[in-house]
Write an enzyme that holds these catalytic residues in place. Structure first.
Site, PDB file in Angstrom:
ATOM      1  N   HIS A  54       0.835  -1.206   0.000  1.00  0.00           N
ATOM      2  CA  HIS A  54       0.000   0.000   0.000  1.00  0.00           C
ATOM      3  C   HIS A  54       0.871   1.259   0.000  1.00  0.00           C
ATOM      4  CE1 HIS A  54      -2.858  -2.860   2.187  1.00  0.00           C
ATOM      5  NE2 HIS A  54      -3.565  -2.482   1.141  1.00  0.00           N
ATOM      6  N   GLN A  78     -18.024  -6.464  -1.055  1.00  0.00           N
ATOM      7  CA  GLN A  78     -17.144  -7.360  -1.813  1.00  0.00           C
ATOM      8  C   GLN A  78     -16.809  -8.638  -1.048  1.00  0.00           C
ATOM      9  OE1 GLN A  78     -14.063  -4.126  -2.011  1.00  0.00           O
ATOM     10  NE2 GLN A  78     -12.621  -5.818  -1.851  1.00  0.00           N
ATOM     11  N   GLY A 164      -2.505  -1.809  -6.963  1.00  0.00           N
ATOM     12  CA  GLY A 164      -1.395  -2.747  -7.073  1.00  0.00           C
ATOM     13  C   GLY A 164      -1.669  -3.793  -8.146  1.00  0.00           C
ATOM     14  N   VAL A 193       4.555  -5.695  -4.605  1.00  0.00           N
ATOM     15  CA  VAL A 193       5.675  -5.673  -3.648  1.00  0.00           C
ATOM     16  C   VAL A 193       5.719  -7.037  -2.967  1.00  0.00           C
ATOM     17  CG1 VAL A 193       6.630  -4.552  -1.595  1.00  0.00           C
ATOM     18  CG2 VAL A 193       5.407  -3.192  -3.317  1.00  0.00           C
ATOM     19  N   LEU A 201       2.993  -9.295  -0.911  1.00  0.00           N
ATOM     20  CA  LEU A 201       2.418  -8.707   0.307  1.00  0.00           C
ATOM     21  C   LEU A 201       0.899  -8.641   0.179  1.00  0.00           C
ATOM     22  CD1 LEU A 201       4.765  -5.778   1.397  1.00  0.00           C
ATOM     23  CD2 LEU A 201       4.927  -8.216   1.822  1.00  0.00           C
TER      24      LEU A 201
HETATM   25  O1  PAF Z   1      -7.851  -3.967  -3.166  1.00  0.00           O
HETATM   26  C1  PAF Z   1      -8.535  -3.571  -2.206  1.00  0.00           C
HETATM   27  O2  PAF Z   1      -8.043  -3.340  -1.096  1.00  0.00           O
HETATM   28  C2  PAF Z   1     -10.027  -3.366  -2.391  1.00  0.00           C
HETATM   29  O3  PAF Z   1     -10.555  -4.301  -3.266  1.00  0.00           O
HETATM   30  C3  PAF Z   1     -10.384  -1.922  -2.844  1.00  0.00           C
HETATM   31  C4  PAF Z   1      -9.817  -1.619  -4.215  1.00  0.00           C
HETATM   32  C5  PAF Z   1      -9.871  -0.927  -1.833  1.00  0.00           C
HETATM   33  C6  PAF Z   1     -11.901  -1.772  -2.943  1.00  0.00           C
HETATM   34  O4  PAF Z   1     -12.509  -2.008  -1.706  1.00  0.00           O
END
Ligand code: PAF
Length: 299
Positions: A54, A78, A164, A193, A201
């Protein structure tokens, strides 16, 4: 300490406390202040539990945009029933400290009711790119991602958004969604990464027990072996993938959702690599104990 946009987001120096916006109105007020100064804005969407992957996205945004917003929102839409929504790592204090240290300018951390107020009834669904890989293994996942990312794009009004390549299918889906909905934002993919031993990661790596963590890099290692075979002109893509599956199963991975070679732009299945081949990537998803690992590499 929580600061609101009223504390003067636009004039903050690089190492100042990030503005924390909890509502869309606070976020938009912050961004409007930056826009009045003619500043460009980058967005890094995350679900928190931040790691060096991140932070590499944050660094890329800081390097290419005047102001950087990091969103932290564990998006319920999700996660399928039975997935890890409740246990997903939530590490607000260390996330905020890491973003302060990195120099992020704002953190958007809405509550679920802010993102999905009562009566919310719209889902964004991208077809085609979601008909394979995690689109099959995790039904509904990409609808949840496309919906929340479309909202974040419209809420933040950023110029660029950073994702990423570790979640490569997600990157393509988000790029397609933004183009199809005419959202004026550039979707930038950044390299995966990895730990020194090759493990990509992921916030979910925190679920791995010590023995599982020791075994986890086998996934990347087997993918590299398969990719080498495919590149070497051995040509038999399905045998290379099947052998990788067998090797991982022998190592205690399973179930293995997929190890597949796919076109790097369309995600169409690639069954052979010749001299004229378009760029392809090898995609894998496998469970190790309770943890689902995904990875992909260019071939
Ligand atoms: O990759 C993630 O962490 C999530 O799928 C995202 C893109 C933040 C959407 O909730």
């Amino acid at each position: 300490m929580i600061k609101t946009p009223a504390s003067g987001a636009a004039s903050r120096s690089h190492d100042a406390e990030p503005v924390v916006a909890r509502t869309v109105t606070e976020l938009r007020t912050t961004v409007a202040g930056w826009r009045r100064e003619g500043l460009t804005v980058g967005l890094v969407p995350t679900m928190g539990a931040l790691h060096a992957g991140h932070l590499s996205l944050v660094a890329e945004s800081l390097a290419t945009c005047d102001r950087t917003i990091v969103s932290i929102f564990v998006n319920p839409k999700q996660f399928a029933p039975g997935e890890d929504l409740d246990s997903y790592p939530r590490t607000w204090d260390s996330d905020l400290a890491a973003l302060r240290e990195a120099g992020a300018h704002a953190v958007f951390a809405p509550l679920p009711a802010e993102m999905y107020p009562a009566g919310h009834a719209t889902t964004v669904s991208v077809s085609g790119l979601t008909d394979c890989l995690d689109g099959i293994a995790r039904p509904g996942f990409f609808d949840g991602v496309a919906t929340v990312v479309a909202k974040l794009f419209l809420q933040a009004g950023a110029d660029r958004a950073f994702f990423g390549e570790k979640d490569y299918q997600q990157l393509l889906v988000v790029r397609r969604m933004a183009a199809d909905l005419d959202i004026p934002i550039a979707v930038i993919g950044c390299p995966t990464v990895r730990e020194a031993d090759g493990l990509a990661l992921s916030s979910r790596n925190a679920y791995l027990s010590a023995p599982e963590r020791a075994k986890a890099p086998r996934l990347h290692a087997e993918m590299q072996t398969a990719a080498r075979r495919i590149r070497s002109g051995d040509g038999d893509v399905s045998a290379a993938c099947a052998d990788a599956v067998a090797a991982l199963q022998a190592d205690g991975f399973g179930p293995i959702d997929y190890i597949e070679l796919r076109d790097a732009e369309t995600l169409a299945e690639v069954t052979a690599m010749g001299a004229e081949a378009r760029p392809a990537r090898l995609f894998a998803a496998a469970r190790l104990g309770e943890t689902r690992l995904i990875d992909n590499i260019p071939v």
